[in-house]
Structures are given as structure tokens and as C-alpha cells.
Design a protein around this motif. Structure first.
Motif, PDB file in Angstrom:
ATOM      1  N   GLU A  24      -8.246   9.265  -4.040  1.00 25.98           N
ATOM      2  CA  GLU A  24      -8.897   7.919  -4.201  1.00 25.98           C
ATOM      3  C   GLU A  24     -10.110   7.784  -3.353  1.00 25.98           C
ATOM      4  OE1 GLU A  24      -6.511   5.600  -1.783  1.00 25.98           O
ATOM      5  OE2 GLU A  24      -4.796   5.452  -3.399  1.00 25.98           O
TER       6      GLU A  24
ATOM      7  N   VAL B 232       0.978  -1.079  -0.007  1.00 22.67           N
ATOM      8  CA  VAL B 232       0.177  -0.076  -0.039  1.00 22.67           C
ATOM      9  C   VAL B 232       0.977   1.171   0.137  1.00 22.67           C
ATOM     10  CG1 VAL B 232      -1.758   1.365   1.264  1.00 22.67           C
ATOM     11  CG2 VAL B 232      -1.817  -1.166   1.157  1.00 22.67           C
ATOM     12  N   ALA B 233       2.003   1.231   0.751  1.00 24.05           N
ATOM     13  CA  ALA B 233       2.740   2.398   0.656  1.00 24.05           C
ATOM     14  C   ALA B 233       3.554   2.609  -0.489  1.00 24.05           C
ATOM     15  CB  ALA B 233       3.823   2.057   2.137  1.00 24.05           C
TER      16      ALA B 233
ATOM     17  N   GLY C 134       1.630   6.639  -6.874  1.00 25.24           N
ATOM     18  CA  GLY C 134       0.665   7.152  -7.233  1.00 25.24           C
ATOM     19  C   GLY C 134       0.822   8.895  -6.945  1.00 25.24           C
ATOM     20  N   LEU C 135       1.442   9.078  -5.814  1.00 25.95           N
ATOM     21  CA  LEU C 135       1.841  10.419  -5.407  1.00 25.95           C
ATOM     22  C   LEU C 135       2.789  11.242  -6.449  1.00 25.95           C
ATOM     23  CD1 LEU C 135       1.070  12.811  -3.236  1.00 25.95           C
ATOM     24  CD2 LEU C 135       3.072  11.893  -2.161  1.00 25.95           C
TER      25      LEU C 135
ATOM     26  N   THR D 261       1.082   3.942  -3.090  1.00 26.35           N
ATOM     27  CA  THR D 261       0.798   5.448  -2.539  1.00 26.35           C
ATOM     28  C   THR D 261       1.865   6.370  -3.229  1.00 26.35           C
ATOM     29  OG1 THR D 261      -0.549   4.635  -0.668  1.00 26.35           O
ATOM     30  CG2 THR D 261       0.290   7.037  -0.469  1.00 26.35           C
TER      31      THR D 261
ATOM     32  N   ILE E  42      -9.095  -0.764  -2.571  1.00 25.63           N
ATOM     33  CA  ILE E  42      -8.325  -0.685  -1.566  1.00 25.63           C
ATOM     34  C   ILE E  42      -9.066  -1.534  -0.550  1.00 25.63           C
ATOM     35  CG2 ILE E  42      -6.767   0.416   0.256  1.00 25.63           C
ATOM     36  CD1 ILE E  42      -6.308   2.470  -1.807  1.00 25.63           C
TER      37      ILE E  42
ATOM     38  N   LYS F 273      -0.484   4.719   4.373  1.00 26.54           N
ATOM     39  CA  LYS F 273      -0.435   6.290   3.721  1.00 26.54           C
ATOM     40  C   LYS F 273      -0.139   7.129   4.620  1.00 26.54           C
ATOM     41  CE  LYS F 273      -4.038   4.826   0.761  1.00 26.54           C
ATOM     42  NZ  LYS F 273      -3.321   5.156  -0.601  1.00 26.54           N
TER      43      LYS F 273
ATOM     44  N   VAL G 152      -2.427  11.740  -0.566  1.00 29.50           N
ATOM     45  CA  VAL G 152      -2.076  10.164  -0.568  1.00 29.50           C
ATOM     46  C   VAL G 152      -3.440   9.570  -0.250  1.00 29.50           C
ATOM     47  CG1 VAL G 152       0.197  10.488   0.600  1.00 29.50           C
ATOM     48  CG2 VAL G 152      -2.086  10.265   2.027  1.00 29.50           C
ATOM     49  N   LEU G 153      -4.476   9.954  -0.134  1.00 29.19           N
ATOM     50  CA  LEU G 153      -5.947   9.391   0.084  1.00 29.19           C
ATOM     51  C   LEU G 153      -7.208  10.192  -0.461  1.00 29.19           C
ATOM     52  CD1 LEU G 153      -7.103   6.885   1.143  1.00 29.19           C
ATOM     53  CD2 LEU G 153      -7.487   7.689   3.493  1.00 29.19           C
TER      54      LEU G 153
ATOM     55  N   VAL H 133       3.752   7.313   4.416  1.00 30.26           N
ATOM     56  CA  VAL H 133       4.199   8.006   3.457  1.00 30.26           C
ATOM     57  C   VAL H 133       4.304   9.246   3.119  1.00 30.26           C
ATOM     58  CG1 VAL H 133       3.781   8.297   0.758  1.00 30.26           C
ATOM     59  CG2 VAL H 133       3.709   6.014   1.737  1.00 30.26           C
TER      60      VAL H 133
END
Length: 236
Positions: free
Chosen positions: A74, A4-5, A11-12, A8, A83, A97, A70-71, A100
Motif C-alpha cells: 500500500e 481495516v483488519a 488483500g493479503l 488487510t 486509508i 494490520k 500487510v502494509l 493480522v
């Protein structure tokens, strides 16, 4: 959690939003270099550049961009559902998240703040600013990550917190300083490397305890909030 990290972080930095992280840190160091090049005394520019720009603008704005990024996207586009369908505890999703967000914010803000402190004539001041930005990044990231789950306009809510609560009210209403992350950052810097350029308004104990409160309560609240999301992306 590590997956997930990684997703994230990828994606960031894969969005245009990542480009927004560069101008303010560059401006901060650039102004310090310019003052140093013209041999202007740090006593004349230190407070405005270090506190007025670095600690009051660069750190919180970078944290806001990253923390809501980061969220938040989404949640907005509904991909949070993918997720949530994974066999992962909601706690692990938030912690990944948050890690990160805090890491990226620390790196992007601590490096230019350290360089600015160094240009102001003191490696100790630079180190103090880096340490303070770490604490600030942890606290701000928890808060802004929570905002991304509480509001569909987390950036706007975050800007209200930064500009109105910490900026406007923080300068005129003394009681708000106890609940202002920016004040904790200034205090930590001042206590590590005392200088006339930086004056703290809250005690060190208050700064450390309240930073921990923001970090812990913000993260727990974010975990609970994510737990209220159904697989349809709505909140129950």
C-alpha cells in the motif's frame, strides 16, 4: 479497526504472495515425516530440522512475507493515501494490520512446528515450539511492519536482518544474540521442553523482556512513522 483488519486479511490472501507461505512449512513437516518414516532417531535430525529450518528459516521468513505484505504494498503503490483519509487514528490502522500479521504468522508457523515437535517424539516439545513461535511471531511482525514503513525495500532489509544479523553475526558475535528474535524463540522452547536437540544462548528473562521490547517499541515506532505520512503518500 475491525474493517481495516478484514480488508488487510482479504488483500493479503488475495495476492500471489500468500502462496509463498506454503512451501517452507510443507518442507518442514515433510522432512520430519521422511525422517520418521525411515525410523531415523530425532537426535540425528532434530537440531537441523527444528532449529536449523523451523526456528531459523520458516518462522522469520513467514513473518517477513506477512509483516511486509500487510502494509508495504500500500505504501509502494500509493493506496495508503485512501486509508489515511479515513477518520481513523493512525494507531488503530497499525494495530489492526499488526494483529493480522501476527495472527497469520502464528498460525502458519506454529502448526507445522507443533507437528514437527510431535514427530520428534514429544507433544511437550511440539507445544513448546508452538508457544515460542507465538512469541516470535509477535516480535518479528512488529519489526517487519516497521521495516515496511522505513524502507522501500522492506523485504531486502528484513532478509539482511535474518541472514546477516541473526544468521551470520549471531553465530560468531555473542553480543548480537541479545538483539536477535531467533535466540529468544530458541530459549523459550528450551526452557519449556528441555532437550539435547535445542540449546539456548540467552537467559529466559532476557528472552521475554527483549521480546516485549521488540513488540512494544516496534509497534510504537510504526505508529509514529505512519503519523509522519502526509495525504500525498510522502513523509513529512
Amino acid at each position: 479497526m475491525s474493517t481495516v483488519a478484514f480488508i488487510t486479511a482479504r488483500g493479503l490472501f488475495g495476492r500471489r504472495r500468500a502462496l509463498l507461505l506454503l512451501p517452507l512449512p510443507i518442507l518442514l513437516v515433510g522432512l520430519a515425516l521422511l525422517c520418521r518414516a525411515y525410523d531415523v532417531s530425532p537426535d540425528q535430525w532434530g537440531r537441523a530440522v527444528i532449529v536449523g529450518l523451523g526456528l531459523t528459516v520458516v518462522l522469520p521468513v513467514v513473518a517477513l512475507i506477512v509483516g511486509t505484505g500487510v502494509l508495504g504494498s500500500e505504501v509502494d503503490d500509493g493506496t495508503i493515501v485512501h486509508i489515511l483519509t479515513k477518520p481513523l487514528p493512525r494507531r488503530d490502522i497499525i494495530l489492526a494490520k499488526y494483529a493480522v500479521a501476527a495472527t497469520v504468522t502464528t498460525v502458519v508457523s506454529a502448526v507445522p512446528l507443533f507437528l514437527t515437535g510431535l514427530l520428534a517424539g514429544s507433544a511437550k516439545l511440539g507445544a513448546a515450539l508452538a508457544v515460542a513461535s507465538l512469541v516470535g511471531a509477535l516480535a518479528y511482525s512488529a519489526l517487519f511492519l516497521l521495516f515496511s514503513l522505513l524502507s522501500r525495500r522492506p523485504v531486502l532489509v528484513g532478509l539482511v536482518y535474518i541472514l546477516v544479523w541473526e544468521g551470520l553475526l549471531g553465530n560468531f558475535v555473542s553480543g548480537t544474540k541479545v538483539l536477535a528474535v531467533g535466540q529468544y524463540v530458541v530459549t523459550i522452547t528450551d526452557k519449556i521442553a528441555p532437550t539435547t536437540m535445542i540449546e539456548s544462548s540467552v537467559g529466559l528473562t532476557t528472552a521475554l523482556v527483549m521480546s516485549a521490547v521488540f513488540i512494544v517499541l516496534g509497534t510504537i515506532a510504526a505508529i509514529n512513522r505512519l503519523g509522519s505520512f502526509s495525504l500525498a503518500g510522502e513523509t513529512s
